[in-house]
Design a protein around this motif. Structure first.
Motif, PDB file in Angstrom:
ATOM      1  N   THR A  81       0.873  -1.176   0.000  1.00  0.00           N
ATOM      2  CA  THR A  81       0.000   0.000   0.000  1.00  0.00           C
ATOM      3  C   THR A  81       0.910   1.225   0.000  1.00  0.00           C
ATOM      4  OG1 THR A  81      -0.110   0.259   2.404  1.00  0.00           O
ATOM      5  CG2 THR A  81      -1.762  -1.198   1.375  1.00  0.00           C
ATOM      6  N   ARG A  82       0.352   2.316  -0.406  1.00  0.00           N
ATOM      7  CA  ARG A  82       1.153   3.540  -0.439  1.00  0.00           C
ATOM      8  C   ARG A  82       1.652   3.907   0.968  1.00  0.00           C
ATOM      9  NH1 ARG A  82       1.724   7.588  -4.547  1.00  0.00           N
ATOM     10  NH2 ARG A  82       2.547   9.464  -3.619  1.00  0.00           N
ATOM     11  N   GLN A  83       0.801   3.682   1.967  1.00  0.00           N
ATOM     12  CA  GLN A  83       1.197   3.993   3.343  1.00  0.00           C
ATOM     13  C   GLN A  83       2.375   3.121   3.785  1.00  0.00           C
ATOM     14  OE1 GLN A  83       0.079   6.569   5.380  1.00  0.00           O
ATOM     15  NE2 GLN A  83       1.913   5.911   6.477  1.00  0.00           N
ATOM     16  N   LYS A  84       2.313   1.830   3.477  1.00  0.00           N
ATOM     17  CA  LYS A  84       3.422   0.943   3.822  1.00  0.00           C
ATOM     18  C   LYS A  84       4.700   1.367   3.096  1.00  0.00           C
ATOM     19  CE  LYS A  84       1.013  -3.414   4.801  1.00  0.00           C
ATOM     20  NZ  LYS A  84       0.872  -4.801   4.301  1.00  0.00           N
ATOM     21  N   ALA A  85       4.557   1.776   1.835  1.00  0.00           N
ATOM     22  CA  ALA A  85       5.731   2.221   1.064  1.00  0.00           C
ATOM     23  C   ALA A  85       6.324   3.480   1.691  1.00  0.00           C
ATOM     24  CB  ALA A  85       5.354   2.465  -0.394  1.00  0.00           C
ATOM     25  N   GLU A  86       5.445   4.406   2.106  1.00  0.00           N
ATOM     26  CA  GLU A  86       5.941   5.620   2.772  1.00  0.00           C
ATOM     27  C   GLU A  86       6.687   5.264   4.055  1.00  0.00           C
ATOM     28  OE1 GLU A  86       2.552   8.178   3.339  1.00  0.00           O
ATOM     29  OE2 GLU A  86       2.342   8.560   1.183  1.00  0.00           O
ATOM     30  N   ASP A  87       6.126   4.333   4.841  1.00  0.00           N
ATOM     31  CA  ASP A  87       6.778   3.920   6.094  1.00  0.00           C
ATOM     32  C   ASP A  87       8.124   3.250   5.810  1.00  0.00           C
ATOM     33  OD1 ASP A  87       4.545   4.895   7.378  1.00  0.00           O
ATOM     34  OD2 ASP A  87       3.639   2.911   7.721  1.00  0.00           O
ATOM     35  N   LEU A  88       8.170   2.410   4.785  1.00  0.00           N
ATOM     36  CA  LEU A  88       9.419   1.745   4.427  1.00  0.00           C
ATOM     37  C   LEU A  88      10.464   2.758   3.987  1.00  0.00           C
ATOM     38  CD1 LEU A  88      10.878  -0.998   3.977  1.00  0.00           C
ATOM     39  CD2 LEU A  88      10.041  -0.902   1.631  1.00  0.00           C
ATOM     40  N   LEU A  89      10.064   3.683   3.119  1.00  0.00           N
ATOM     41  CA  LEU A  89      11.002   4.708   2.650  1.00  0.00           C
ATOM     42  C   LEU A  89      11.468   5.595   3.804  1.00  0.00           C
ATOM     43  CD1 LEU A  89       9.397   5.738  -0.760  1.00  0.00           C
ATOM     44  CD2 LEU A  89      11.547   4.489  -0.411  1.00  0.00           C
ATOM     45  N   ALA A  90      10.575   5.850   4.755  1.00  0.00           N
ATOM     46  CA  ALA A  90      10.935   6.696   5.900  1.00  0.00           C
ATOM     47  C   ALA A  90      12.040   6.044   6.741  1.00  0.00           C
ATOM     48  CB  ALA A  90       9.711   6.973   6.763  1.00  0.00           C
ATOM     49  N   SER A  91      12.124   4.720   6.683  1.00  0.00           N
ATOM     50  CA  SER A  91      13.142   4.021   7.473  1.00  0.00           C
ATOM     51  C   SER A  91      14.527   4.088   6.827  1.00  0.00           C
ATOM     52  CB  SER A  91      12.738   2.565   7.694  1.00  0.00           C
ATOM     53  OG  SER A  91      12.828   1.841   6.482  1.00  0.00           O
ATOM     54  N   PHE A  92      14.580   4.484   5.561  1.00  0.00           N
ATOM     55  CA  PHE A  92      15.872   4.589   4.878  1.00  0.00           C
ATOM     56  C   PHE A  92      16.509   5.938   5.158  1.00  0.00           C
ATOM     57  CE2 PHE A  92      13.878   1.751   1.460  1.00  0.00           C
ATOM     58  CZ  PHE A  92      14.388   0.602   2.039  1.00  0.00           C
ATOM     59  N   PRO A  93      17.835   5.996   5.085  1.00  0.00           N
ATOM     60  CA  PRO A  93      18.477   7.307   5.212  1.00  0.00           C
ATOM     61  C   PRO A  93      18.140   8.160   3.989  1.00  0.00           C
ATOM     62  CG  PRO A  93      20.103   5.594   4.731  1.00  0.00           C
ATOM     63  CD  PRO A  93      18.786   4.911   4.916  1.00  0.00           C
ATOM     64  N   ASP A  94      18.179   9.440   4.178  1.00  0.00           N
ATOM     65  CA  ASP A  94      17.870  10.351   3.080  1.00  0.00           C
ATOM     66  C   ASP A  94      18.998  10.292   2.042  1.00  0.00           C
ATOM     67  OD1 ASP A  94      15.765  11.881   2.334  1.00  0.00           O
ATOM     68  OD2 ASP A  94      16.558  13.751   3.148  1.00  0.00           O
ATOM     69  N   PRO A  95      18.671  10.022   0.770  1.00  0.00           N
ATOM     70  CA  PRO A  95      19.738  10.017  -0.229  1.00  0.00           C
ATOM     71  C   PRO A  95      20.210  11.443  -0.489  1.00  0.00           C
ATOM     72  CG  PRO A  95      17.616   9.713  -1.296  1.00  0.00           C
ATOM     73  CD  PRO A  95      17.370   9.739   0.184  1.00  0.00           C
ATOM     74  N   ASN A  96      21.448  11.560  -0.940  1.00  0.00           N
ATOM     75  CA  ASN A  96      21.886  12.907  -1.281  1.00  0.00           C
ATOM     76  C   ASN A  96      21.118  13.327  -2.536  1.00  0.00           C
ATOM     77  OD1 ASN A  96      23.374  12.276  -3.722  1.00  0.00           O
ATOM     78  ND2 ASN A  96      25.043  11.530  -2.437  1.00  0.00           N
ATOM     79  N   PRO A  97      20.966  14.638  -2.783  1.00  0.00           N
ATOM     80  CA  PRO A  97      20.146  15.106  -3.904  1.00  0.00           C
ATOM     81  C   PRO A  97      20.561  14.495  -5.245  1.00  0.00           C
ATOM     82  CG  PRO A  97      20.737  16.939  -2.492  1.00  0.00           C
ATOM     83  CD  PRO A  97      21.481  15.741  -1.976  1.00  0.00           C
ATOM     84  N   ARG A  98      21.836  14.268  -5.431  1.00  0.00           N
ATOM     85  CA  ARG A  98      22.315  13.700  -6.700  1.00  0.00           C
ATOM     86  C   ARG A  98      21.815  12.257  -6.862  1.00  0.00           C
ATOM     87  NH1 ARG A  98      28.638  13.608  -8.407  1.00  0.00           N
ATOM     88  NH2 ARG A  98      28.322  12.755 -10.483  1.00  0.00           N
TER      89      ARG A  98
END
Length: 188
Positions: A81-98
């Motif tokens: 689900t989109r919510q699960k995907a958001e939660d999963l992505l939130a657990s990753f470190p922020d990629p650099n802009p590049r």
């Protein structure tokens, strides 16, 4: 990962799903429908391809977890689900802009890349048969010849026997003639 970066990645993924559903003459699909489609129609080849894409797009996932084609269904479960995907992505470190731009560009270029691979392959496949579908299936042709022969033995002229069978079968006399001719050439 920041909410803004999550949104960008999920929007790019949603564009991908919409393009695929549009190409398949379907209605634009949501994120959840796209994941459901992958799970339902995905096979080993698709999972291998997804594995390559995931490792390229999200190198952190590739390093922290051992991803295999067999683990793709579990990975999809974690973000179906989109919510699960958001939660999963939130657990990753922020990629650099590049790197983020690279991820977004990879997602946007995915379908054109697949198209470049598939078009030459598709051109080698035989085209669909032309013309309308058969009025009389191949397995019925011997019976058609028998019917014409029976009417002929019952006293009908050959043209009248062909007409009667054509009318009974809801087809044209020329179709009956082709079947008779084909039967004659098979007996030679």
């Amino acid at each position: 990962m920041t909410a803004e970066n999550q949104r960008k990645i999920l929007e790019a993924t949603s564009r991908l799903f919409k393009a695929v559903s549009s190409a398949m003459d379907g209605e634009p699909c949501s994120y959840e429908e796209g994941i459901r489609f992958i799970r339902e129609y995905g096979n080993r080849t698709l999972f291998d391809l997804l594995l390559v894409i995931i490792k390229r797009l999200l190198p952190v996932v590739g390093q922290e977890q051992t991803l295999t084609p067999e683990s793709i269904p579990h990975f999809l479960d974690a973000m179906d689900t989109r919510q699960k995907a958001e939660d999963l992505l939130a657990s990753f470190p922020d990629p650099n802009p590049r790197n983020l731009e690279k991820v977004l560009r990879e997602v946007d270029l995915f379908l054109p890349s697949v198209r470049q691979i598939l078009v030459p392959f598709a051109k080698q496949l035989p085209p669909p048969p032309g013309g309308p579908p058969r009025k009389i299936p191949l397995e019925e042709e011997p019976r058609v010849r028998e019917e014409v022969a029976r009417y002929f033995k019952d006293g009908y002229s050959l043209p009248k026997a062909k007409e009667k069978v054509a009318r009974n079968r809801g087809t044209s006399v020329s179709t009956i003639q082709r079947i008779l001719k084909k039967g004659t050439s098979e007996n030679d």
